[in-house]
Enzyme design. Structure first.
Site, mmCIF file in Angstrom:
data_model
loop_
_atom_site.group_PDB
_atom_site.id
_atom_site.type_symbol
_atom_site.label_atom_id
_atom_site.label_comp_id
_atom_site.label_asym_id
_atom_site.label_seq_id
_atom_site.Cartn_x
_atom_site.Cartn_y
_atom_site.Cartn_z
ATOM 1 N N TYR A 1 0.848 -1.192 0.000
ATOM 2 C CA TYR A 1 0.000 0.000 0.000
ATOM 3 C C TYR A 1 0.884 1.243 0.000
ATOM 4 O O TYR A 1 1.901 1.305 0.709
ATOM 5 C CB TYR A 1 -0.905 0.035 1.241
ATOM 6 C CG TYR A 1 -1.679 1.341 1.357
ATOM 7 C CD1 TYR A 1 -2.927 1.481 0.757
ATOM 8 C CD2 TYR A 1 -1.141 2.443 2.027
ATOM 9 C CE1 TYR A 1 -3.625 2.672 0.837
ATOM 10 C CE2 TYR A 1 -1.832 3.642 2.107
ATOM 11 C CZ TYR A 1 -3.077 3.753 1.502
ATOM 12 O OH TYR A 1 -3.760 4.940 1.563
ATOM 13 N N GLU B 1 -3.454 7.679 -4.012
ATOM 14 C CA GLU B 1 -3.437 6.376 -3.318
ATOM 15 C C GLU B 1 -3.226 5.268 -4.326
ATOM 16 O O GLU B 1 -3.971 5.152 -5.301
ATOM 17 C CB GLU B 1 -4.752 6.174 -2.571
ATOM 18 C CG GLU B 1 -4.785 4.878 -1.769
ATOM 19 C CD GLU B 1 -6.093 4.716 -1.025
ATOM 20 O OE1 GLU B 1 -6.078 4.821 0.215
ATOM 21 O OE2 GLU B 1 -7.131 4.494 -1.680
#
Length: 385
Positions: A109, A196
């Protein structure tokens, strides 16, 4: 402003950030042609909507042939996709991204967001990608590394901290450092509010790619980025919010029955609170701004009353730059033009308040005038019932 994944990946490409090869498709036939052009044994058909959690909702499908890609696209296109972020009504899928299949070694991530409390961008990363970062932050906060960037560009030691911190193999460290450096450059240069990458992908060949891309932008900075403004997809936005934006109104649709028109964000929040306290539910947040003109008042009123969920309207104005007589005349004009049937409660204080109340009294329309916010909330909640 949000953009789709396929648009985000085109933007990443322009910054020399590696992404899988992919082609956007609007029909099953286009999806089949895209799979043929990609030429990989496996492709992934991904629904394009402005919401996360698509995999959980069945919006990401594997296809092992062009014909299967066409079939999977047909299962998505034109149909609502329900995810944890869409609500029970879901979002209609108008486009899919057909993307090459890759040999996945591990998912990570990576995210960059503005920390408003610290007034600096913050980098967040984890060795556990492909899952909700909110859930991970709640259940296992130690699994997330984060650090602020206090300069206009990321430093080499910060990029290394990220790459080593998530446990990438040594041969992939330079690629990950390049990835973060360029992503931060994009974030700053395009006035993004969120960048993101979830998941950030490590392939079995050691490459680092963006398997997904969620990029949001600061609406207030779009005048500097006309090329970004062109990426806006109003089909993904609430129609009332789209209409309000045309007139410079701050509007957010909610789920209640009391329509609210207020000047000033703080007063708007307090108005919604007191409606709840009186036992009602606000149908919207609508801030017409401190310096709203008569035509903005008219258009705000039209937007409010066009919402079928609204059963009564509360107008709560403190007259400063926006004078009470200007507001009152705008409300009267809008109500007359619309042939308004909904009950309206008006609470005004401030500049020219007596002139405003006189305009309402002589309008020939049935407005309920309140003496206080508490009185206004109780009256409008009762009328909404």
């Amino acid at each position: 402003m949000k953009i789709h994944e396929y648009q985000g990946k085109e933007l990443l490409r322009s910054y020399n950030i590696p992404v899988p090869n992919g082609i956007m498709a609007s029909t099953p036939e286009e999806a089949k042609e895209a799979a043929i052009r990609l030429g990989t044994p496996v492709v992934v058909v991904k629904a394009q909507i402005h919401a996360g959690g698509r995999g959980k909702g069945g919006g990401i499908k594997i296809a092992k042939s062009p014909d299967e890609a066409s079939k999977k696209a047909a299962e998505l296109l034109g149909k609502p996709l329900v995810t944890p972020q869409t609500g029970p009504e879901g979002r209609i899928v108008h486009k899919v991204l057909v993307e090459q299949g890759l040999d996945i070694a591990k998912e990570y991530y990576l995210g960059i967001v503005l920390d408003r409390q610290a007034s600096f961008p913050v980098v967040m990363a984890s060795a556990e990608g492909g899952m909700d970062i909110e859930t991970l932050a709640k259940d296992r906060p130690e699994a997330i590394i984060k650090f602020h960037i206090r300069e206009r560009q990321i430093q080499s030691y910060q990029a290394r901290r990220f790459a080593y911190g998530i446990g990438l193999p040594a041969e992939s460290i330079p690629k990950a450092m390049h990835f973060l450096t360029q992503l931060f450059r994009l974030f700053m240069e395009k006035d993004a509010s969120l960048a993101e990458i979830n998941p950030l992908l490590l392939t079995k060949q050691g490459d680092v790619l963006a398997l997904d891309a969620k990029i949001n932008f600061d609406d207030n900075a779009l005048f500097r980025h006309p090329e970004i403004a062109l990426l806006r997809d109003i089909a993904e936005e609430d129609p009332f919010e789209v209409e309000a934006s045309k007139f410079g109104l701050n509007y957010v649709k909610l789920e209640g029955t009391v329509g609210c028109m207020v000047n000033g964000a703080g007063l708007a929040m307090a108005t919604m609170d007191i409606i709840k306290l009186a036992g009602g539910r606000p149908a919207n947040f609508l801030d017409v701004g401190g310096g709203a003109k008569k035509d903005q008042i008219v258009n705000a009123f039209k937007i409010l009353t066009s919402d079928p969920d609204v059963k009564a309207v509360l107008i709560n104005i403190f007259g400063g730059i926006l004078r009470c007589d200007v507001l009152a005349q705008g409300v009267v004009d809008a109500a007359s033009e619309l042939g308004l049937q909904l009950p309206v409660v008006v609470r005004m204080e401030g500049t020219n308040v007596e002139k405003g109340r006189e305009i309402l009294r002589h309008s020939g329309l049935k407005f309920a005038v309140a003496d206080s916010m508490k009185d206004a909330a109780e009256k409008v909640v009762e009328l909404a019932r």
